[in-house]
Design an enzyme around this catalytic site. Structure first.
Site, PDB file in Angstrom:
ATOM      1  N   HIS A 113     -25.798 -18.624  -4.013  1.00 18.05           N
ATOM      2  CA  HIS A 113     -26.630 -18.837  -5.203  1.00 18.05           C
ATOM      3  C   HIS A 113     -28.070 -19.220  -4.855  1.00 18.05           C
ATOM      4  CE1 HIS A 113     -24.169 -22.695  -4.684  1.00 18.05           C
ATOM      5  NE2 HIS A 113     -25.316 -22.891  -4.080  1.00 18.05           N
ATOM      6  N   TYR A 165     -33.726 -23.841  10.227  1.00 16.41           N
ATOM      7  CA  TYR A 165     -33.633 -22.465  10.727  1.00 16.41           C
ATOM      8  C   TYR A 165     -34.861 -22.062  11.527  1.00 16.41           C
ATOM      9  CZ  TYR A 165     -30.285 -22.386   6.845  1.00 16.41           C
ATOM     10  OH  TYR A 165     -29.261 -22.678   5.977  1.00 16.41           O
TER      11      TYR A 165
END
Length: 488
Positions: free
Chosen positions: A171, A258
């Site tokens: 989502h 990340y």
């Protein structure tokens, strides 16, 4: 319509309830069967009681079964939804705790980085077991909808090695779009049209239109910097927007782990994160939140059961993809969403074998991806770093190759920014030994890893991280909830 949906990991009580009520918002689906399965009989009993209460309150013919026998649950199922967390919070705690000893400070640790890679090693053997059962006992042509992280690795394994029709669902795109619509002053997120593409948790809004008007970088930067909340909570995300020219779907905390630039030093971490909520970068934030949520649910269960007596309101159907995909496949009402699939030419400047997240349309003919998208070069470069880690991680998990696993961790952007090769080799040994009960493919490698650990001279430290918070008690959560209610 009458068909069967199996939910693996249905003991994820809150999420299972959301999927269940979403699906039952489709009028044609009232006569279907939900088969719940989980390794926890306790959690299964709780969620089944809640769903039974919903069925009863809404006077539906829907059938709900629950069993710890996964194969029984999957038998004859047309759709299988997975929301499992292999190893539970016990293993997850090690995903955060052990890397901290080597200076690696993660907010979530469930996608890549040291924690996400080990999470994938635990999940992939189980995913392949799911796929075997699906091939053997589910309905012909059954579709596997994977919600479990690490999304790309799990989906990669299911498609490439499990040989099952699989789509990964998240989502993040919807939540990012809601933010953009808000800062631009839209009355509704539906006023915003967009093309968002990349890989899961590193997806990029490469084209934006508000009521048909194109939105450029400068306008978007100004809108975020002027927002009284997001300007503080999304500092890192806004910085990436300024430098890359496009906005990332992922939260400040997720995105920070990340990349190799923002969490490499403690003073940098505190500069870029916000502590108003875990998702903005707190050390081990999602682990804390998950622990508190579990404790809260266990204590407040009677209230959750009582709330299940309310009528289903289709107007409150969530933007989770699952119910909309099923509706499109079964009724031919077309749905546009963002899906995790094998690339195969969808994104021109990412590898063909990678699992990408990009726009697609669903109808009776299946999921049809919009092909020929080219990412901005900086976005593609950032995705490539993660894809290379994901590929090695999947191959290591399939083969039980601890040397390849270490190379995957070594090439992770944040790990590489913080740790030396010697530290990475020891950290992986330590994590594999600590999580041996969930890593059957590494059984032969465990004795040698223990031996190396007994002789290692690599120094570690006991470190809580740059921005760690303690798990709040039920009493503290109640007090905070009461205070918010009074203030609101």
């Amino acid at each position: 319509m009458s068909f069967k949906i199996a939910i693996i990991g249905a003991g994820s009580v809150g999420f299972t309830k959301k999927l269940f009520t979403d699906i039952l918002c489709v009028p044609e689906f009232k006569d279907i069967e939900f088969a719940l399965t989980d390794v926890s009989e306790h959690n299964l009993a709780m969620i089944k009681a809640i769903l039974d209460r919903i069925v009863e309150a809404n006077r539906l013919p829907t059938r709900v079964t629950a069993t710890t026998n996964r194969r029984e649950a999957l038998e004859g199922a047309r759709y299988i939804i997975s929301c499992v967390r292999v190893g539970g919070l016990e293993a997850y705690a090690d995903d955060i705790r052990i890397p901290l000893k080597y200076g690696i400070d993660q907010c979530v640790g469930d996608t890549i980085c040291a924690g996400g890679i080990l999470y994938g090693q635990r999940n992939i053997p189980v995913i392949l077991d799911f796929c075997k059962d699906i091939r053997e006992v589910a309905a012909t042509g059954a579709k596997f909808l994977n919600y479990a992280n690490p999304m790309a690795m799990n989906t990669w394994a299911a498609i490439e090695y499990g040989k099952v029709d699989t789509v990964g669902l998240c989502h993040g795109v919807q939540h990012g779009a809601e933010q953009i619509a808000e800062v631009l002053g839209a009355k509704s997120p539906k006023e915003l049209d967009y093309v968002c593409s990349g890989i899961n948790h590193q997806t990029w809004f490469i084209e934006l239109r508000l009521n048909g008007r194109p939105i450029g970088k400068d306008e978007l930067v100004a809108a975020f910097e002027a927002h009284p909340v997001y300007s503080k909570q999304e500092k890192l995300r806004i910085d990436v927007l300024k430098r890359f020219g496009v906005y990332s779907t992922e939260s400040n905390g997720h995105l920070s782990e990340y990349l190799p630039w923002y969490r490499k030093r403690p003073e940098e971490i505190t500069r870029w994160i916000d502590m108003s909520d875990w998702i903005h970068g707190e050390t081990g934030g999602y682990l804390r939140y998950s622990t508190e949520t579990r404790n809260w649910f266990e204590t407040e269960y009677p209230q959750f059961l009582e709330a299940a007596s309310k009528p289903i309101d289709p107007a409150k159907r969530s933007n989770e993809h699952a119910s909309h995909i099923l509706e499109a496949l079964e009724t031919n009402r077309v749905y546009r969403g963002h899906f995790n699939v094998k690339n195969d030419g969808v994104i021109t400047n990412l590898p063909q074998d990678a699992i990408i997240e990009s726009p697609g349309f669903v109808d009776r003919f299946g999921i049809n991806m919009a092909a020929g998208i080219t990412l901005p070069e900086a976005c593609a470069a950032t995705c490539m770093a993660s894809i290379n880690v994901q590929r090695m991680s999947v191959h290591a998990a399939i083969a039980g190759d601890i040397d390849l696993l270490k190379l995957a961790v070594l090439h992770d952007p944040l790990v590489g920014a913080v740790s030396t090769p010697e530290e990475v080799w020891q950290m992986v040994d330590e994590m594999v030994v600590a999580q041996a009960q969930w890593l059957p493919q590494y059984a032969d490698a465990i004795p040698a890893a223990k031996e190396r650990l007994s002789k290692s001279k690599v120094k570690t430290r006991e470190w809580a991280g740059a921005a760690r918070r303690s798990v709040r008690s039920i009493e503290e959560l109640r007090a905070e909830k009461a205070a918010l209610k009074q203030a609101g």
